[in-house]
Write a protein that holds these residues in place. Sequence first.
Motif, mmCIF file in Angstrom:
data_model
loop_
_atom_site.group_PDB
_atom_site.id
_atom_site.type_symbol
_atom_site.label_atom_id
_atom_site.label_comp_id
_atom_site.label_asym_id
_atom_site.label_seq_id
_atom_site.Cartn_x
_atom_site.Cartn_y
_atom_site.Cartn_z
ATOM 1 N N PHE B 282 1.265 -1.236 0.413
ATOM 2 C CA PHE B 282 -0.033 -0.170 -0.090
ATOM 3 C C PHE B 282 0.698 1.451 0.061
ATOM 4 O O PHE B 282 -0.128 2.277 -0.523
ATOM 5 C CB PHE B 282 -1.184 -0.405 1.117
ATOM 6 N N ILE B 283 2.353 0.850 0.285
ATOM 7 C CA ILE B 283 2.832 2.280 0.242
ATOM 8 C C ILE B 283 3.249 2.712 -1.153
ATOM 9 O O ILE B 283 3.852 3.375 -1.457
ATOM 10 C CB ILE B 283 4.609 1.504 0.838
ATOM 11 N N PHE B 284 3.072 2.003 -1.882
ATOM 12 C CA PHE B 284 3.029 2.727 -3.522
ATOM 13 C C PHE B 284 2.004 3.400 -3.497
ATOM 14 O O PHE B 284 1.287 4.420 -4.177
ATOM 15 C CB PHE B 284 2.931 1.624 -4.279
ATOM 16 N N VAL B 285 0.590 2.889 -3.543
ATOM 17 C CA VAL B 285 -0.614 3.915 -3.092
ATOM 18 C C VAL B 285 -0.077 4.959 -2.342
ATOM 19 O O VAL B 285 -0.589 7.000 -3.291
ATOM 20 C CB VAL B 285 -1.655 3.058 -2.822
ATOM 21 N N LEU B 286 0.339 5.565 -1.223
ATOM 22 C CA LEU B 286 0.423 6.340 -0.576
ATOM 23 C C LEU B 286 1.581 7.101 -0.979
ATOM 24 O O LEU B 286 2.066 8.000 -0.945
ATOM 25 C CB LEU B 286 0.969 5.672 1.279
ATOM 26 N N GLY B 287 2.539 6.941 -1.712
ATOM 27 C CA GLY B 287 3.367 7.390 -2.414
ATOM 28 C C GLY B 287 3.205 8.346 -3.538
ATOM 29 O O GLY B 287 3.836 9.219 -3.463
ATOM 30 N N LEU B 288 2.444 7.565 -4.250
ATOM 31 C CA LEU B 288 2.205 8.104 -5.364
ATOM 32 C C LEU B 288 0.952 9.701 -4.654
ATOM 33 O O LEU B 288 1.336 10.525 -5.370
ATOM 34 C CB LEU B 288 1.314 7.485 -5.552
ATOM 35 N N ILE B 289 0.321 9.091 -3.779
ATOM 36 C CA ILE B 289 -0.310 10.296 -3.417
ATOM 37 C C ILE B 289 0.113 11.558 -2.793
ATOM 38 O O ILE B 289 0.381 12.764 -2.597
ATOM 39 C CB ILE B 289 -1.669 9.887 -2.013
ATOM 40 N N ALA B 290 1.381 11.475 -2.193
ATOM 41 C CA ALA B 290 2.984 12.564 -1.285
ATOM 42 C C ALA B 290 3.214 13.071 -2.515
ATOM 43 O O ALA B 290 2.732 14.022 -2.491
ATOM 44 C CB ALA B 290 3.361 11.302 -0.517
ATOM 45 N N PHE B 291 3.235 12.502 -3.732
ATOM 46 C CA PHE B 291 3.912 12.852 -5.164
ATOM 47 C C PHE B 291 3.259 14.033 -4.966
ATOM 48 O O PHE B 291 3.753 14.671 -5.547
ATOM 49 C CB PHE B 291 4.522 11.641 -5.616
ATOM 50 N N ILE B 292 1.758 13.020 -5.921
ATOM 51 C CA ILE B 292 0.667 14.376 -6.054
ATOM 52 C C ILE B 292 0.320 15.201 -5.600
ATOM 53 O O ILE B 292 0.605 16.780 -5.710
ATOM 54 C CB ILE B 292 -0.314 13.433 -6.306
ATOM 55 N N LEU B 293 0.198 15.332 -4.342
ATOM 56 C CA LEU B 293 0.302 16.436 -3.120
ATOM 57 C C LEU B 293 1.331 17.385 -2.887
ATOM 58 O O LEU B 293 1.409 18.437 -2.662
ATOM 59 C CB LEU B 293 0.257 15.929 -1.532
ATOM 60 N N SER B 294 1.961 16.761 -2.823
ATOM 61 C CA SER B 294 3.821 18.187 -2.996
ATOM 62 C C SER B 294 3.349 19.072 -4.273
ATOM 63 O O SER B 294 4.146 20.243 -4.216
ATOM 64 C CB SER B 294 5.451 17.032 -2.830
#
Lengths: 71, 373
Positions: B282-294
């Motif tokens: 699930f880290i891959f999902v959260l990581g993508l979200i982190a990236f988009i939010l940044s």
Amino acid sequence: MANEVTAPLPGKIIRMDIETGTTIEQDTEIMVIEAMKMETIVYAPCDGVIEKVVKKVGDEVEEGDLIATVA
Amino acid sequence: MINNLHSLLNTTGFAHLTPGMIVMWCIGLILIYLAIKKQYEPLLLLPIGFGILLVNLPLSGLMEPDVGLLWKFYHYGIHWEIIPPLIFLGIGAFTDFGPMLANPRLIFLGAGAQAGVYLTFFASHAMGYNIMEAATIGMIGGADGPTTIFIASKLAPQLLGACAVAAYSYMAMVPIIQPPIMRLMTTKAERKIRMAKPRPVSKREKLLFPIVSTFLIILLIPASAPLIAMLMLGNLFRESGVVERLKGAAQNELMNIVTIFLGLPIGATMHADIFLQPKVLFIFVLGLIAFILSTVTGLLLAKLMNLFSKEKINPLLGAAGVSAVPMAARVVHKVGIEADKRNYLIMYAMGPNVAGVIGTVIAAGIFITLLAP
């Protein structure tokens, strides 16, 4: 009307489509500058005929450096 | 006789294969494929992919504590926090902070993009990751591989492989992930904004920068010291102009060597038993979200700054605040050119981009200060 072509960004000239006597038209491609491993096309700032080109392929330019004069 | 055959078979790896290992082979092979065929961060994904294959070959003992070869690379290189700072030495030697110094207000954009790190940190924690794991996952949003690895090794070593692979994969996908967000969040008129010519930066300023920032940042956030110290030493090599050999070694030879010893053990942390868990995937999902939010917070901050300043900033520059250097800056340049073919943003975008590197390290330092056991 601008009568100079200047470098819009710092980098290395890797293609030059103009020489003395070339007729240029505003917004046509005149050269390519490579900056940060990325090729950026430079467009003619105005219509005219190239009077003198002072830079050549392989030169490193700074932003604002004179590249050619336009008559 | 049958018994003998059986015990012979047991000495081979075949008898110990699990379905999970075969899944991991596929993941390793996909990374190798992406590295070769698509050239996605090949310098890292190639050794990482191969490391994944190696650690999922049973009985190899490569990751066995105290004896395994890859375990030693991991332990002395990453766990001892040697390799990520050495990578930063190289980054410092590579990085020209001039564009940032020329336009200091763009530093804010490098800081603004770190909001994605913190937002994801809170979101991950709310979703049940412990606080140290959440910090590590949030760090992916900074889009900085070595920093993500650095913080993971300190706070959540069990997630290191997944976080590193997520960080590097998304960095490689910056040109795919960012442009749609950038177009969505800005108007064409905003994308056409041309930046005022920056002031010239003197050699003395560039020389003083690594020294002054070392003092300032390490005094403020001592936990960021290993990364900042090496980053600024590399930059001092560069700007001093008197140690070309050391600058070259930091940029090339040393960087290449440590890259080998970074990628392989990262891959080797990804054993099937550790990696194939919903929590890790699930880290891959959260990581993508982190990236988009940044990306989003960077763009928003640039627009916010425009409300208060006379000299408008092209809001695309906000997207360069993620520290994927120089990919994020290149993306800004390309999206800018789509709107106005004579708007050359690359050097302006390098400002927030390099500021983003420092911003991410500071964010990591803050996490470590607050959370490290």
